[in-house]
Design a protein around this motif. Structure first.
Motif, PDB file in Angstrom:
ATOM      1  N   THR A 122       0.811  -1.223   0.000  1.00 15.62           N
ATOM      2  CA  THR A 122       0.000   0.000   0.000  1.00 15.62           C
ATOM      3  C   THR A 122       0.841   1.269   0.000  1.00 15.62           C
ATOM      4  OG1 THR A 122      -1.793  -1.142   1.161  1.00 15.62           O
ATOM      5  CG2 THR A 122      -1.823   1.271   1.188  1.00 15.62           C
ATOM      6  N   LEU A 123       1.822   1.368   0.883  1.00 17.13           N
ATOM      7  CA  LEU A 123       2.602   2.602   0.983  1.00 17.13           C
ATOM      8  C   LEU A 123       3.369   2.891  -0.300  1.00 17.13           C
ATOM      9  CD1 LEU A 123       3.955   2.473   4.650  1.00 17.13           C
ATOM     10  CD2 LEU A 123       1.899   3.576   3.744  1.00 17.13           C
ATOM     11  N   ASP A 124       3.956   1.855  -0.899  1.00 18.85           N
ATOM     12  CA  ASP A 124       4.672   2.045  -2.166  1.00 18.85           C
ATOM     13  C   ASP A 124       3.722   2.529  -3.249  1.00 18.85           C
ATOM     14  OD1 ASP A 124       7.111   1.300  -1.130  1.00 18.85           O
ATOM     15  OD2 ASP A 124       6.918  -0.808  -1.718  1.00 18.85           O
ATOM     16  N   ASP A 142      -2.737 -10.466   3.955  1.00 18.75           N
ATOM     17  CA  ASP A 142      -1.617 -10.211   4.860  1.00 18.75           C
ATOM     18  C   ASP A 142      -1.896  -9.144   5.909  1.00 18.75           C
ATOM     19  OD1 ASP A 142      -1.753  -8.379   2.797  1.00 18.75           O
ATOM     20  OD2 ASP A 142       0.404  -8.016   2.732  1.00 18.75           O
ATOM     21  N   ALA A 143      -3.076  -8.561   5.907  1.00 16.41           N
ATOM     22  CA  ALA A 143      -3.452  -7.572   6.929  1.00 16.41           C
ATOM     23  C   ALA A 143      -4.930  -7.255   6.775  1.00 16.41           C
ATOM     24  CB  ALA A 143      -2.622  -6.303   6.805  1.00 16.41           C
ATOM     25  N   SER A 144      -5.520  -6.691   7.815  1.00 17.83           N
ATOM     26  CA  SER A 144      -6.921  -6.299   7.711  1.00 17.83           C
ATOM     27  C   SER A 144      -7.016  -4.897   7.109  1.00 17.83           C
ATOM     28  CB  SER A 144      -7.590  -6.307   9.087  1.00 17.83           C
ATOM     29  OG  SER A 144      -7.154  -5.203   9.859  1.00 17.83           O
ATOM     30  N   GLY A 145      -8.173  -4.586   6.563  1.00 17.16           N
ATOM     31  CA  GLY A 145      -8.385  -3.252   6.025  1.00 17.16           C
ATOM     32  C   GLY A 145      -8.260  -2.185   7.099  1.00 17.16           C
ATOM     33  N   PHE A 146      -8.657  -2.518   8.321  1.00 16.68           N
ATOM     34  CA  PHE A 146      -8.520  -1.581   9.436  1.00 16.68           C
ATOM     35  C   PHE A 146      -7.048  -1.253   9.676  1.00 16.68           C
ATOM     36  CE2 PHE A 146     -12.639  -3.565  10.908  1.00 16.68           C
ATOM     37  CZ  PHE A 146     -13.415  -2.447  10.600  1.00 16.68           C
ATOM     38  N   VAL A 151      -2.407   2.479   9.334  1.00 19.32           N
ATOM     39  CA  VAL A 151      -1.032   2.777   8.903  1.00 19.32           C
ATOM     40  C   VAL A 151      -1.006   4.018   8.024  1.00 19.32           C
ATOM     41  CG1 VAL A 151       0.873   1.972   7.472  1.00 19.32           C
ATOM     42  CG2 VAL A 151      -0.174   0.416   9.116  1.00 19.32           C
ATOM     43  N   VAL A 152      -1.958   4.103   7.103  1.00 21.76           N
ATOM     44  CA  VAL A 152      -2.020   5.258   6.199  1.00 21.76           C
ATOM     45  C   VAL A 152      -2.250   6.540   6.997  1.00 21.76           C
ATOM     46  CG1 VAL A 152      -3.360   6.360   4.368  1.00 21.76           C
ATOM     47  CG2 VAL A 152      -2.786   3.930   4.212  1.00 21.76           C
ATOM     48  N   ARG A 153      -3.128   6.490   7.986  1.00 20.23           N
ATOM     49  CA  ARG A 153      -3.440   7.666   8.781  1.00 20.23           C
ATOM     50  C   ARG A 153      -2.280   8.087   9.691  1.00 20.23           C
ATOM     51  NH1 ARG A 153      -6.865   9.385   5.564  1.00 20.23           N
ATOM     52  NH2 ARG A 153      -9.104   9.112   5.923  1.00 20.23           N
ATOM     53  N   GLN A 154      -1.300   7.210   9.901  1.00 17.99           N
ATOM     54  CA  GLN A 154      -0.121   7.570  10.685  1.00 17.99           C
ATOM     55  C   GLN A 154       0.768   8.580   9.949  1.00 17.99           C
ATOM     56  OE1 GLN A 154       1.870   3.878  11.429  1.00 17.99           O
ATOM     57  NE2 GLN A 154       0.588   3.327  13.179  1.00 17.99           N
ATOM     58  N   MET A 155       0.614   8.665   8.643  1.00 14.30           N
ATOM     59  CA  MET A 155       1.485   9.501   7.829  1.00 14.30           C
ATOM     60  C   MET A 155       0.819  10.844   7.564  1.00 14.30           C
ATOM     61  SD  MET A 155       2.658   6.519   5.161  1.00 14.30           S
ATOM     62  CE  MET A 155       3.991   7.506   4.474  1.00 14.30           C
ATOM     63  N   PRO A 156       1.442  11.952   7.985  1.00 12.56           N
ATOM     64  CA  PRO A 156       0.833  13.278   7.812  1.00 12.56           C
ATOM     65  C   PRO A 156       0.436  13.573   6.380  1.00 12.56           C
ATOM     66  CG  PRO A 156       2.742  13.420   9.261  1.00 12.56           C
ATOM     67  CD  PRO A 156       2.736  12.031   8.701  1.00 12.56           C
ATOM     68  N   ARG A 157       1.190  13.051   5.427  1.00 14.63           N
ATOM     69  CA  ARG A 157       0.906  13.314   4.014  1.00 14.63           C
ATOM     70  C   ARG A 157      -0.465  12.804   3.601  1.00 14.63           C
ATOM     71  NH1 ARG A 157      -0.510  14.316  -0.196  1.00 14.63           N
ATOM     72  NH2 ARG A 157       0.568  14.522  -2.180  1.00 14.63           N
ATOM     73  N   TYR A 158      -0.943  11.744   4.287  1.00 17.44           N
ATOM     74  CA  TYR A 158      -2.183  11.097   3.864  1.00 17.44           C
ATOM     75  C   TYR A 158      -3.301  11.201   4.906  1.00 17.44           C
ATOM     76  CZ  TYR A 158       1.102   9.236   0.491  1.00 17.44           C
ATOM     77  OH  TYR A 158       2.065   9.136  -0.486  1.00 17.44           O
ATOM     78  N   VAL A 159      -3.158  12.137   5.831  1.00 17.55           N
ATOM     79  CA  VAL A 159      -4.205  12.310   6.842  1.00 17.55           C
ATOM     80  C   VAL A 159      -5.532  12.688   6.192  1.00 17.55           C
ATOM     81  CG1 VAL A 159      -4.980  13.798   8.716  1.00 17.55           C
ATOM     82  CG2 VAL A 159      -2.655  12.882   8.742  1.00 17.55           C
ATOM     83  N   GLY A 160      -5.478  13.480   5.123  1.00 16.89           N
ATOM     84  CA  GLY A 160      -6.705  13.921   4.471  1.00 16.89           C
ATOM     85  C   GLY A 160      -7.134  13.084   3.291  1.00 16.89           C
ATOM     86  N   LEU A 180     -13.965   5.351  13.521  1.00 17.53           N
ATOM     87  CA  LEU A 180     -12.931   5.700  14.498  1.00 17.53           C
ATOM     88  C   LEU A 180     -11.553   5.778  13.853  1.00 17.53           C
ATOM     89  CD1 LEU A 180     -14.023   3.572  17.603  1.00 17.53           C
ATOM     90  CD2 LEU A 180     -14.019   6.063  17.406  1.00 17.53           C
ATOM     91  N   ILE A 181     -11.316   4.927  12.880  1.00 17.29           N
ATOM     92  CA  ILE A 181     -10.019   4.920  12.199  1.00 17.29           C
ATOM     93  C   ILE A 181      -9.895   6.109  11.262  1.00 17.29           C
ATOM     94  CG2 ILE A 181      -8.639   3.638  10.508  1.00 17.29           C
ATOM     95  CD1 ILE A 181      -9.492   1.101  11.852  1.00 17.29           C
TER      96      ILE A 181
END
Length: 202
Positions: A122-124, A142-146, A151-160, A180-181
């Protein structure tokens, strides 16, 4: 100049305090590569320094030491608005039938779709394609959608970045957890293609 000739729609950050900040060179770059976005940086953030940046063709200015958050904000507010490409949707889902159908349907509406089947990619994919919308299936190998959304919301670039969840399940607990996520919506499979189009356009 060589790099810009290969990638004319680039963001160029130039240190105005060094020889790379030669006024004539910058003017040439700004006039020759009009699709580029030139940002000047300098130690002196006063009026004269900023005026020099304007005269050299810089469309933005940042003072040293460079704040990466300020740089990202400039890119968010200005560069993204200058893009002329179709909207880009990133789908994280290992359901190949769904992603294939979604790609074909959205392509008819001039919406580009990038799909990946592994959450770990996802990040790449975000960095490579800079999507306007992220659609994530809740059940990926390999991971849940949650987890992907968190993980995406942890990155300031992708908060919005708008995030929409897909799932064959339903229920108040799932919807509440999604909110909540930071999810923007929740779509239940099987989803109608018209509803998908509407969601992407929103």
């Amino acid at each position: 100049r060589h790099r810009l000739s290969e990638h004319p729609r680039s963001v160029v950050v130039i240190d105005l305090d060094t020889e790379t900040g030669d006024l004539e060179v910058l003017r040439e770059i700004a006039s020759q590569f009009i699709e580029s976005y030139v940002i000047g940086i300098a130690q002196d953030s006063g009026f004269s320094s900023r005026t020099r940046a304007v005269r050299s063709g810089c469309v933005a200015f940042l003072a040293k030491p460079l704040s990466w958050f300020d740089l990202i904000e400039i890119l968010d507010r200005n560069v993204e608005d200058r893009r002329s490409h179709n909207p880009v949707v990133l789908i994280v889902d290992d359901d190949e039938i769904f992603t294939t159908i979604a790609k074909k349907w959205l392509a008819t509406e001039n919406i580009d779709v990038v799909s990946i089947s592994r959450a770990s990619d996802t990040l790449d994919a975000l960095i490579s394609h800079q999507p306007d919308l992220l659609i994530v299936d809740l059940n990926i190998g390999d991971a849940s959608g949650f987890e992907v959304a968190a993980v995406v919301r942890q990155m300031p670039r992708y908060v919005g970045l708008p995030i929409v969840f897909l799932s064959g399940e339903s229920g108040g607990d799932i919807h509440n957890r999604a909110r909540l996520i930071g999810a923007d919506d929740f779509l239940r499979k099987p989803i109608s293609l018209k509803r998908l189009s509407i969601e992407v356009r929103l």
